[in-house]
Design a protein around this motif. Structure first.
Motif, PDB file in Angstrom:
ATOM      1  N   ASP A 235       0.844  -1.198   0.000  1.00 52.95           N
ATOM      2  CA  ASP A 235       0.000   0.000   0.000  1.00 52.95           C
ATOM      3  C   ASP A 235       0.877   1.245   0.000  1.00 52.95           C
ATOM      4  O   ASP A 235       1.060   1.908   1.011  1.00 52.95           O
ATOM      5  CB  ASP A 235      -0.935  -0.003   1.208  1.00 52.95           C
ATOM      6  CG  ASP A 235      -1.960   1.114   1.129  1.00 52.95           C
ATOM      7  OD1 ASP A 235      -1.877   1.949   0.203  1.00 52.95           O
ATOM      8  OD2 ASP A 235      -2.832   1.163   2.009  1.00 52.95           O
TER       9      ASP A 235
ATOM     10  N   SER B  94      -1.880  -7.421   4.394  1.00 52.87           N
ATOM     11  CA  SER B  94      -2.059  -6.789   5.706  1.00 52.87           C
ATOM     12  C   SER B  94      -0.703  -6.478   6.337  1.00 52.87           C
ATOM     13  O   SER B  94      -0.521  -5.421   6.953  1.00 52.87           O
ATOM     14  CB  SER B  94      -2.930  -7.642   6.626  1.00 52.87           C
ATOM     15  OG  SER B  94      -2.336  -8.898   6.847  1.00 52.87           O
ATOM     16  N   LEU B  95       0.265  -7.371   6.177  1.00 53.00           N
ATOM     17  CA  LEU B  95       1.621  -7.103   6.648  1.00 53.00           C
ATOM     18  C   LEU B  95       2.209  -5.905   5.912  1.00 53.00           C
ATOM     19  O   LEU B  95       2.780  -5.000   6.529  1.00 53.00           O
ATOM     20  CB  LEU B  95       2.515  -8.330   6.440  1.00 53.00           C
ATOM     21  CG  LEU B  95       4.021  -8.089   6.618  1.00 53.00           C
ATOM     22  CD1 LEU B  95       4.352  -7.725   8.056  1.00 53.00           C
ATOM     23  CD2 LEU B  95       4.811  -9.307   6.151  1.00 53.00           C
TER      24      LEU B  95
ATOM     25  N   ARG C 246       0.733  -3.421   4.431  1.00 54.75           N
ATOM     26  CA  ARG C 246       0.062  -2.169   4.822  1.00 54.75           C
ATOM     27  C   ARG C 246       0.571  -1.724   6.196  1.00 54.75           C
ATOM     28  O   ARG C 246       0.855  -0.553   6.415  1.00 54.75           O
ATOM     29  CB  ARG C 246      -1.446  -2.352   4.820  1.00 54.75           C
ATOM     30  CG  ARG C 246      -2.187  -1.089   5.236  1.00 54.75           C
ATOM     31  CD  ARG C 246      -3.666  -1.197   4.993  1.00 54.75           C
ATOM     32  NE  ARG C 246      -3.963  -0.663   3.668  1.00 54.75           N
ATOM     33  CZ  ARG C 246      -5.105  -0.860   3.029  1.00 54.75           C
ATOM     34  NH1 ARG C 246      -6.054  -1.602   3.557  1.00 54.75           N
ATOM     35  NH2 ARG C 246      -5.305  -0.322   1.839  1.00 54.75           N
ATOM     36  N   GLU C 247       0.668  -2.670   7.108  1.00 52.67           N
ATOM     37  CA  GLU C 247       1.152  -2.328   8.453  1.00 52.67           C
ATOM     38  C   GLU C 247       2.584  -1.808   8.397  1.00 52.67           C
ATOM     39  O   GLU C 247       2.950  -0.872   9.116  1.00 52.67           O
ATOM     40  CB  GLU C 247       1.048  -3.541   9.380  1.00 52.67           C
ATOM     41  CG  GLU C 247       1.496  -3.267  10.796  1.00 52.67           C
ATOM     42  CD  GLU C 247       0.750  -2.118  11.482  1.00 52.67           C
ATOM     43  OE1 GLU C 247       1.371  -1.457  12.337  1.00 52.67           O
ATOM     44  OE2 GLU C 247      -0.435  -1.877  11.176  1.00 52.67           O
ATOM     45  N   GLN C 248       3.417  -2.401   7.546  1.00 44.12           N
ATOM     46  CA  GLN C 248       4.794  -1.921   7.402  1.00 44.12           C
ATOM     47  C   GLN C 248       4.828  -0.470   6.934  1.00 44.12           C
ATOM     48  O   GLN C 248       5.609   0.328   7.458  1.00 44.12           O
ATOM     49  CB  GLN C 248       5.549  -2.792   6.394  1.00 44.12           C
ATOM     50  CG  GLN C 248       5.869  -4.168   6.892  1.00 44.12           C
ATOM     51  CD  GLN C 248       6.472  -5.024   5.801  1.00 44.12           C
ATOM     52  OE1 GLN C 248       6.160  -4.883   4.611  1.00 44.12           O
ATOM     53  NE2 GLN C 248       7.342  -5.934   6.200  1.00 44.12           N
TER      54      GLN C 248
ATOM     55  N   ARG D 249       2.528   1.741   7.348  1.00 46.97           N
ATOM     56  CA  ARG D 249       2.043   2.573   8.469  1.00 46.97           C
ATOM     57  C   ARG D 249       3.139   2.793   9.507  1.00 46.97           C
ATOM     58  O   ARG D 249       3.189   3.837  10.149  1.00 46.97           O
ATOM     59  CB  ARG D 249       0.822   1.930   9.122  1.00 46.97           C
ATOM     60  CG  ARG D 249      -0.425   2.058   8.292  1.00 46.97           C
ATOM     61  CD  ARG D 249      -1.643   1.516   9.005  1.00 46.97           C
ATOM     62  NE  ARG D 249      -2.825   1.753   8.199  1.00 46.97           N
ATOM     63  CZ  ARG D 249      -3.782   0.857   7.981  1.00 46.97           C
ATOM     64  NH1 ARG D 249      -3.720  -0.339   8.549  1.00 46.97           N
ATOM     65  NH2 ARG D 249      -4.806   1.162   7.225  1.00 46.97           N
ATOM     66  N   ARG D 250       4.004   1.787   9.687  1.00 42.78           N
ATOM     67  CA  ARG D 250       5.110   1.907  10.642  1.00 42.78           C
ATOM     68  C   ARG D 250       6.303   2.652  10.057  1.00 42.78           C
ATOM     69  O   ARG D 250       7.312   2.833  10.738  1.00 42.78           O
ATOM     70  CB  ARG D 250       5.564   0.520  11.096  1.00 42.78           C
ATOM     71  CG  ARG D 250       4.544  -0.196  11.950  1.00 42.78           C
ATOM     72  CD  ARG D 250       5.085  -1.484  12.567  1.00 42.78           C
ATOM     73  NE  ARG D 250       6.081  -2.162  11.784  1.00 42.78           N
ATOM     74  CZ  ARG D 250       6.019  -3.450  11.432  1.00 42.78           C
ATOM     75  NH1 ARG D 250       5.003  -4.197  11.787  1.00 42.78           N
ATOM     76  NH2 ARG D 250       6.973  -3.992  10.724  1.00 42.78           N
TER      77      ARG D 250
ATOM     78  N   GLU E  52      10.925  -8.977   6.314  1.00 40.93           N
ATOM     79  CA  GLU E  52       9.698  -9.455   6.951  1.00 40.93           C
ATOM     80  C   GLU E  52       8.810 -10.205   5.956  1.00 40.93           C
ATOM     81  O   GLU E  52       8.123 -11.157   6.337  1.00 40.93           O
ATOM     82  CB  GLU E  52       8.925  -8.298   7.583  1.00 40.93           C
ATOM     83  CG  GLU E  52       9.550  -7.793   8.868  1.00 40.93           C
ATOM     84  CD  GLU E  52       8.695  -6.747   9.566  1.00 40.93           C
ATOM     85  OE1 GLU E  52       7.520  -6.528   9.185  1.00 40.93           O
ATOM     86  OE2 GLU E  52       9.218  -6.133  10.521  1.00 40.93           O
TER      87      GLU E  52
END
Length: 173
Positions: free
Chosen positions: A89, A132-133, A135-137, A139-140, A157
Motif C-alpha cells: 500500500d 495486511s503485513l 500495509r502495516e509496514q 504505516r510503521r 519481513e
C-alpha cells in the motif's frame, strides 16, 4: 527474499531478477517475459501493478495483461511454481501522495490486488496474500530512502511471512 528462504532450507539457489523499477505490465511483457524461457525457472514470483495505477491503466487492461503474463510464464516455465504477491500500500508512503489522493490510490491498489489474485488462481498459480503485513509496514514507516518503496527490513519481513506459506522445495508443487 526468496533466495534466503531456500538457502535457509539447505538448497542452492540461482536468483535471476529481471525486474526494473518503473516498469508497467506492458514493459514486463516486452522486456522481461522473454527471459523466462531461457532461465527455465523452478519458481516464479509475479508482483506488478503500481506503475499501471500511476499510468491510469484500467482494471480491464490490467487484468488482460496479467492473463497474458501468466499464460507465458506457465508455457515457458512448465512445472514451475508460480506465486503472485500483492503490491504494498504505497498510498501510505511520503511520495505516494504525489500520485493522487491517498484514499483513491489505496482503493485502486486493493482492486488491482484482487485482480492479481483472480488471474494467478485462474492460471493455476497461487496468490500469497501478505497485504495486511505490507500495509502495516507502510504505516510503521518501513519505507526505503526514496520515500516510496518498502525498506530492506520490510522485504526481510516478507521473507519471514512467506517462509511457512511456500513448499519445502520449489519443485514440491
Amino acid at each position: 527474499m526468496l533466495t534466503r528462504l531456500w538457502a535457509d532450507r539447505g538448497r542452492q539457489v540461482v536468483l535471476r531478477n529481471p525486474a526494473v523499477n518503473g516498469y508497467r505490465t506492458d514493459d514486463l511483457l516486452i522486456e522481461e517475459l522473454p527471459l523466462v524461457a531461457s532461465f527455465r525457472p523452478t519458481l516464479v514470483t509475479v508482483l506488478i501493478g503500481a506503475n499501471d495505477i500511476v499510468a491510469d491503466s484500467s482494471d480491464e487492461r490490467y487484468r488482460e495483461r496479467l492473463f497474458v503474463i501468466h499464460g507465458h510464464v506457465h508455457a515457458d516455465a512448465p512445472g514451475a511454481a508460480v506465486y503472485a504477491l500483492p503490491q504494498p500500500d504505497w498510498s501510505l508512503s511520503r511520495a505516494g501522495a504525489s500520485f493522487g489522493a491517498p484514499a483513491a490510490i489505496a482503493a485502486r491498489i486493493e482492486r488491482f490486488n484482487d485482480i492479481a489474485r483472480e488471474e494467478a488462481e485462474r492460471a493455476g498459480g497461487a496468490y500469497v496474500d501478505i497485504f495486511s503485513l505490507m500495509r502495516e509496514q507502510m504505516r510503521r514507516g518501513m519505507i526505503a530512502p526514496d520515500g516510496l518503496h518498502p525498506s530492506a527490513a520490510a522485504y526481510a519481513e516478507w521473507a519471514e511471512a512467506l517462509r511457512d506459506r511456500l513448499p519445502a522445495s520449489p519443485r514440491a508443487l
